[in-house]
Design a protein around this motif. Structure first.
Motif, PDB file in Angstrom:
ATOM      1  N   ARG A 194       2.081   8.884  -3.890  1.00  0.00           N
ATOM      2  CA  ARG A 194       3.893   9.209  -4.250  1.00  0.00           C
ATOM      3  C   ARG A 194       4.246  10.660  -3.085  1.00  0.00           C
ATOM      4  N   ASN A 242      -2.618  12.529  -1.103  1.00  0.00           N
ATOM      5  CA  ASN A 242      -1.562  10.943  -1.531  1.00  0.00           C
ATOM      6  C   ASN A 242      -1.609   9.499  -0.439  1.00  0.00           C
ATOM      7  N   PHE A 260       0.276  -1.110   0.024  1.00  0.00           N
ATOM      8  CA  PHE A 260       0.397   0.131   0.108  1.00  0.00           C
ATOM      9  C   PHE A 260       0.801   1.334  -0.256  1.00  0.00           C
ATOM     10  N   PRO A 287      -4.917   5.589  -3.368  1.00  0.00           N
ATOM     11  CA  PRO A 287      -5.436   4.046  -3.576  1.00  0.00           C
ATOM     12  C   PRO A 287      -7.093   3.890  -3.799  1.00  0.00           C
ATOM     13  N   SER A 322       3.956   1.597  -1.111  1.00  0.00           N
ATOM     14  CA  SER A 322       4.267   1.320  -1.882  1.00  0.00           C
ATOM     15  C   SER A 322       3.716   2.439  -3.642  1.00  0.00           C
ATOM     16  N   GLN A 323       2.177   2.413  -3.374  1.00  0.00           N
ATOM     17  CA  GLN A 323       1.658   3.137  -4.211  1.00  0.00           C
ATOM     18  C   GLN A 323       1.687   4.600  -4.219  1.00  0.00           C
TER      19      GLN A 323
END
Length: 237
Positions: free
Chosen positions: A48, A149, A43, A153, A45-46
């Motif tokens: 920014r 950010n 999670f 997701p 890693s998604q």
């Protein structure tokens, strides 16, 4: 001797099932913990770490209220011509365009001509539903999505499920707290990320079940609107 051995046998046999059950529970908890940790890393890693302007223009722009500078960043994208119109989704029912214009004094003309307010959405799922309605009414086939950010997701997940035929272009807003210090050194930021990860997993499960025809009801609310008047927008996410 044989009698004593025979007397102890039932006790030994009784302990074995309990030991097996304990090992199974501990093993299951270990697998769950490792799986959750791996999922949390995936999670993260998604997310920014810097704001990147959209690679292309879109028919419209939608911003989900709830985080600092989301609306102002969306207005900047609208002013730069990245979209024809902007939907601000999750505005508190008592707030009007004038309330928003006071916080955005340089965008009065755009607010009057090219901005729509959605006061119905109270969470990310209803944000997506209202955005779908707005996009269909306008005939939009592509949208730039503006939100924080850490929330992106889940926002993209809900929007993709609500309107799979619409192209979504994310614009992740990076808050000051995220810029000022690493998330792992800040207790509040870590709690926010863990909370958002839990919501993301719940939404992922619900969406996957819906794909195979199992609708989970009632709709889960992130933060229902029940507070008194707020300055400009409702913190829906």
């Amino acid at each position: 001797m044989n009698l004593r051995d025979d007397d102890s046998a039932p006790t030994t046999r009784a302990r074995r099932p309990r030991g097996w059950l304990r090992a199974t529970i501990v093993g299951g908890m270990a697998v769950l913990f490792v799986g959750s940790a791996v999922g949390f890393i995936a999670f993260l890693s998604q997310l920014r770490g810097v704001e990147i302007k959209p690679a292309r223009n879109a028919d419209g722009i939608v911003v989900f209220t709830g985080g600092s500078s989301r609306v102002s960043d969306a207005m900047e994208l609208l002013a730069a011509g990245y979209g024809k119109r902007l939907l601000i989704s999750g505005v508190h029912p008592t707030n009007a365009v004038s309330d928003i214009s006071r916080s955005l004094p340089d965008n009065h003309a755009l607010l009057g001509c090219c901005v729509d307010l959605d006061r119905s959405a109270v969470n990310t799922r209803s944000n997506a539903a209202e955005t779908r309605r707005w996009a269909r009414e306008r005939g939009f086939n592509s949208l730039i999505v503006v939100t924080s950010n850490y929330h992106m997701p889940r926002a993209i997940l809900e929007l993709s499920h609500a309107m799979p035929d619409v192209t979504l272009i994310p614009f992740a807003v990076i808050g000051d707290r995220w810029r000022d210090e690493p998330w792992w050194t800040s207790g509040p930021t870590l709690r926010l990320l863990l909370s958002e990860y839990a919501k993301y997993v719940a939404a992922e499960v619900r969406v996957r079940l819906a794909v195979i025809g199992i609708e989970v009801m009632p709709e889960a609310s992130d933060q229902p609107v029940q507070a008194p008047r707020r300055p400009a927008t409702a913190q829906a996410n």
